[in-house]
Design a protein around this motif. Structure first.
Motif, PDB file in Angstrom:
ATOM      1  N   GLU A   7      44.671  31.111  49.250  1.00  0.00           N
ATOM      2  CA  GLU A   7      43.572  30.145  49.197  1.00  0.00           C
ATOM      3  C   GLU A   7      42.275  30.769  49.718  1.00  0.00           C
ATOM      4  OE1 GLU A   7      42.629  26.338  51.950  1.00  0.00           O
ATOM      5  OE2 GLU A   7      44.573  26.275  50.926  1.00  0.00           O
ATOM      6  N   ILE A   8      42.348  31.501  50.813  1.00  0.00           N
ATOM      7  CA  ILE A   8      41.151  32.138  51.385  1.00  0.00           C
ATOM      8  C   ILE A   8      40.608  33.199  50.431  1.00  0.00           C
ATOM      9  CG2 ILE A   8      40.333  33.606  53.270  1.00  0.00           C
ATOM     10  CD1 ILE A   8      42.306  32.010  55.090  1.00  0.00           C
ATOM     11  N   ILE A   9      41.488  33.969  49.827  1.00  0.00           N
ATOM     12  CA  ILE A   9      41.046  34.982  48.859  1.00  0.00           C
ATOM     13  C   ILE A   9      40.350  34.308  47.684  1.00  0.00           C
ATOM     14  CG2 ILE A   9      41.804  36.723  47.184  1.00  0.00           C
ATOM     15  CD1 ILE A   9      44.048  37.438  49.210  1.00  0.00           C
ATOM     16  N   GLU A  10      40.942  33.243  47.152  1.00  0.00           N
ATOM     17  CA  GLU A  10      40.353  32.545  46.003  1.00  0.00           C
ATOM     18  C   GLU A  10      38.993  31.942  46.347  1.00  0.00           C
ATOM     19  OE1 GLU A  10      44.437  31.349  43.611  1.00  0.00           O
ATOM     20  OE2 GLU A  10      43.589  29.899  45.031  1.00  0.00           O
ATOM     21  N   GLU A  11      38.814  31.514  47.594  1.00  0.00           N
ATOM     22  CA  GLU A  11      37.538  30.938  48.014  1.00  0.00           C
ATOM     23  C   GLU A  11      36.447  31.997  48.199  1.00  0.00           C
ATOM     24  OE1 GLU A  11      38.413  28.858  51.628  1.00  0.00           O
ATOM     25  OE2 GLU A  11      39.438  27.219  50.592  1.00  0.00           O
ATOM     26  N   ASP A  14      35.738  36.527  43.622  1.00  0.00           N
ATOM     27  CA  ASP A  14      35.799  36.125  42.212  1.00  0.00           C
ATOM     28  C   ASP A  14      37.001  36.827  41.594  1.00  0.00           C
ATOM     29  OD1 ASP A  14      35.421  35.378  39.614  1.00  0.00           O
ATOM     30  OD2 ASP A  14      33.659  36.643  39.292  1.00  0.00           O
ATOM     31  N   CYS A  15      38.097  36.094  41.501  1.00  0.00           N
ATOM     32  CA  CYS A  15      39.361  36.674  41.032  1.00  0.00           C
ATOM     33  C   CYS A  15      39.465  36.714  39.515  1.00  0.00           C
ATOM     34  CB  CYS A  15      40.537  35.879  41.594  1.00  0.00           C
ATOM     35  SG  CYS A  15      40.588  35.852  43.384  1.00  0.00           S
ATOM     36  N   GLY A  16      38.548  36.042  38.825  1.00  0.00           N
ATOM     37  CA  GLY A  16      38.637  35.998  37.376  1.00  0.00           C
ATOM     38  C   GLY A  16      39.948  35.365  36.954  1.00  0.00           C
ATOM     39  N   ASN A  17      40.643  36.012  36.047  1.00  0.00           N
ATOM     40  CA  ASN A  17      41.937  35.494  35.572  1.00  0.00           C
ATOM     41  C   ASN A  17      43.121  36.136  36.287  1.00  0.00           C
ATOM     42  OD1 ASN A  17      40.727  33.816  33.685  1.00  0.00           O
ATOM     43  ND2 ASN A  17      40.600  35.462  32.167  1.00  0.00           N
ATOM     44  N   THR A  18      42.848  36.899  37.341  1.00  0.00           N
ATOM     45  CA  THR A  18      43.921  37.591  38.052  1.00  0.00           C
ATOM     46  C   THR A  18      44.732  36.607  38.880  1.00  0.00           C
ATOM     47  OG1 THR A  18      42.549  39.570  38.221  1.00  0.00           O
ATOM     48  CG2 THR A  18      44.450  39.446  39.668  1.00  0.00           C
ATOM     49  N   LYS A  19      46.030  36.609  38.646  1.00  0.00           N
ATOM     50  CA  LYS A  19      46.933  35.753  39.424  1.00  0.00           C
ATOM     51  C   LYS A  19      47.244  36.476  40.727  1.00  0.00           C
ATOM     52  CE  LYS A  19      51.567  33.705  38.936  1.00  0.00           C
ATOM     53  NZ  LYS A  19      51.525  32.573  39.727  1.00  0.00           N
ATOM     54  N   ILE A  20      47.043  35.795  41.833  1.00  0.00           N
ATOM     55  CA  ILE A  20      47.277  36.410  43.133  1.00  0.00           C
ATOM     56  C   ILE A  20      48.739  36.239  43.528  1.00  0.00           C
ATOM     57  CG2 ILE A  20      46.668  36.364  45.577  1.00  0.00           C
ATOM     58  CD1 ILE A  20      43.875  35.449  44.705  1.00  0.00           C
ATOM     59  N   PRO A  22      51.953  38.444  46.047  1.00  0.00           N
ATOM     60  CA  PRO A  22      52.017  39.370  47.186  1.00  0.00           C
ATOM     61  C   PRO A  22      51.715  40.829  46.830  1.00  0.00           C
ATOM     62  CG  PRO A  22      53.790  37.788  47.341  1.00  0.00           C
ATOM     63  CD  PRO A  22      53.129  37.560  46.005  1.00  0.00           C
ATOM     64  N   GLU A  23      52.056  41.241  45.627  1.00  0.00           N
ATOM     65  CA  GLU A  23      51.849  42.633  45.219  1.00  0.00           C
ATOM     66  C   GLU A  23      50.421  42.923  44.748  1.00  0.00           C
ATOM     67  OE1 GLU A  23      54.349  40.653  43.848  1.00  0.00           O
ATOM     68  OE2 GLU A  23      55.772  41.318  45.364  1.00  0.00           O
ATOM     69  N   THR A  24      49.567  41.910  44.678  1.00  0.00           N
ATOM     70  CA  THR A  24      48.199  42.112  44.209  1.00  0.00           C
ATOM     71  C   THR A  24      47.476  43.111  45.098  1.00  0.00           C
ATOM     72  OG1 THR A  24      48.103  39.851  43.345  1.00  0.00           O
ATOM     73  CG2 THR A  24      46.002  40.958  43.692  1.00  0.00           C
ATOM     74  N   ASP A  25      46.900  44.140  44.473  1.00  0.00           N
ATOM     75  CA  ASP A  25      46.124  45.143  45.194  1.00  0.00           C
ATOM     76  C   ASP A  25      44.666  44.682  45.223  1.00  0.00           C
ATOM     77  OD1 ASP A  25      44.331  47.706  45.213  1.00  0.00           O
ATOM     78  OD2 ASP A  25      46.277  48.330  45.998  1.00  0.00           O
ATOM     79  N   LEU A  26      44.094  44.627  46.411  1.00  0.00           N
ATOM     80  CA  LEU A  26      42.745  44.091  46.554  1.00  0.00           C
ATOM     81  C   LEU A  26      41.714  44.909  45.791  1.00  0.00           C
ATOM     82  CD1 LEU A  26      42.880  43.260  50.362  1.00  0.00           C
ATOM     83  CD2 LEU A  26      43.192  41.685  48.455  1.00  0.00           C
ATOM     84  N   MET A  27      41.790  46.219  45.894  1.00  0.00           N
ATOM     85  CA  MET A  27      40.753  47.050  45.277  1.00  0.00           C
ATOM     86  C   MET A  27      40.947  47.236  43.778  1.00  0.00           C
ATOM     87  SD  MET A  27      39.387  49.575  48.102  1.00  0.00           S
ATOM     88  CE  MET A  27      39.007  48.956  49.732  1.00  0.00           C
ATOM     89  N   SER A  28      42.164  47.529  43.361  1.00  0.00           N
ATOM     90  CA  SER A  28      42.350  47.793  41.927  1.00  0.00           C
ATOM     91  C   SER A  28      42.517  46.517  41.107  1.00  0.00           C
ATOM     92  CB  SER A  28      43.515  48.745  41.685  1.00  0.00           C
ATOM     93  OG  SER A  28      44.723  48.162  42.105  1.00  0.00           O
ATOM     94  N   ASP A  29      43.249  45.530  41.625  1.00  0.00           N
ATOM     95  CA  ASP A  29      43.478  44.310  40.849  1.00  0.00           C
ATOM     96  C   ASP A  29      42.323  43.314  40.937  1.00  0.00           C
ATOM     97  OD1 ASP A  29      45.987  45.261  40.089  1.00  0.00           O
ATOM     98  OD2 ASP A  29      46.993  44.293  41.764  1.00  0.00           O
ATOM     99  N   LEU A  30      41.730  43.192  42.130  1.00  0.00           N
ATOM    100  CA  LEU A  30      40.658  42.205  42.320  1.00  0.00           C
ATOM    101  C   LEU A  30      39.266  42.824  42.344  1.00  0.00           C
ATOM    102  CD1 LEU A  30      42.301  39.900  45.025  1.00  0.00           C
ATOM    103  CD2 LEU A  30      42.275  39.612  42.540  1.00  0.00           C
ATOM    104  N   GLN A  31      39.199  44.151  42.233  1.00  0.00           N
ATOM    105  CA  GLN A  31      37.920  44.865  42.200  1.00  0.00           C
ATOM    106  C   GLN A  31      37.081  44.619  43.460  1.00  0.00           C
ATOM    107  OE1 GLN A  31      37.523  47.040  39.556  1.00  0.00           O
ATOM    108  NE2 GLN A  31      39.573  46.272  39.120  1.00  0.00           N
ATOM    109  N   ILE A  32      37.757  44.519  44.611  1.00  0.00           N
ATOM    110  CA  ILE A  32      37.065  44.321  45.879  1.00  0.00           C
ATOM    111  C   ILE A  32      36.600  45.675  46.398  1.00  0.00           C
ATOM    112  CG2 ILE A  32      37.430  43.701  48.305  1.00  0.00           C
ATOM    113  CD1 ILE A  32      39.289  41.519  47.399  1.00  0.00           C
ATOM    114  N   ASN A  33      35.320  45.756  46.792  1.00  0.00           N
ATOM    115  CA  ASN A  33      34.836  46.990  47.401  1.00  0.00           C
ATOM    116  C   ASN A  33      34.941  46.869  48.921  1.00  0.00           C
ATOM    117  OD1 ASN A  33      32.500  45.644  48.422  1.00  0.00           O
ATOM    118  ND2 ASN A  33      31.407  46.032  46.511  1.00  0.00           N
ATOM    119  N   SER A  34      34.553  47.895  49.641  1.00  0.00           N
ATOM    120  CA  SER A  34      34.740  47.896  51.095  1.00  0.00           C
ATOM    121  C   SER A  34      33.926  46.799  51.782  1.00  0.00           C
ATOM    122  CB  SER A  34      34.407  49.265  51.679  1.00  0.00           C
ATOM    123  OG  SER A  34      33.099  49.648  51.335  1.00  0.00           O
TER     124      SER A  34
END
Length: 75
Positions: A7-11, A14-20, A22-34
């Motif tokens: 819930e905190i990540i989704e808030e 911007d996850c787009g259509n990526t389903k979160i 446990p195995e979701t990688d923050l940088m490669s799957d969600l395109q999160i930078n530092s």
């Protein structure tokens, strides 16, 4: 714990259509930078009333890492 983390990540990310999952990688799957990661960690700190040392932020690369980290530190 996973649902709250998700819930905190989704808030805060911007996850787009990526389903979160446990195995979701923050940088490669969600395109999160530092900078995004630091902001996300701040959201976890506020939500759970903890402080995450900067050295620990590097350990949080997958959603499961965040869940495990929080489970160890939140009563």
């Amino acid at each position: 714990m996973f649902e709250k983390v998700k819930e905190i990540i989704e808030e805060n990310v911007d996850c787009g259509n990526t389903k979160i999952v446990p195995e979701t990688d923050l940088m490669s799957d969600l395109q999160i930078n530092s900078l995004d990661l630091v902001e996300l960690v701040c959201a976890f700190e506020v939500a759970f009333g903890i402080v995450v040392p900067e050295k620990d932020i590097r350990k949080l690369s997958r959603v499961s890492d965040i869940v495990a980290y929080l489970e160890e530190r939140v009563a």
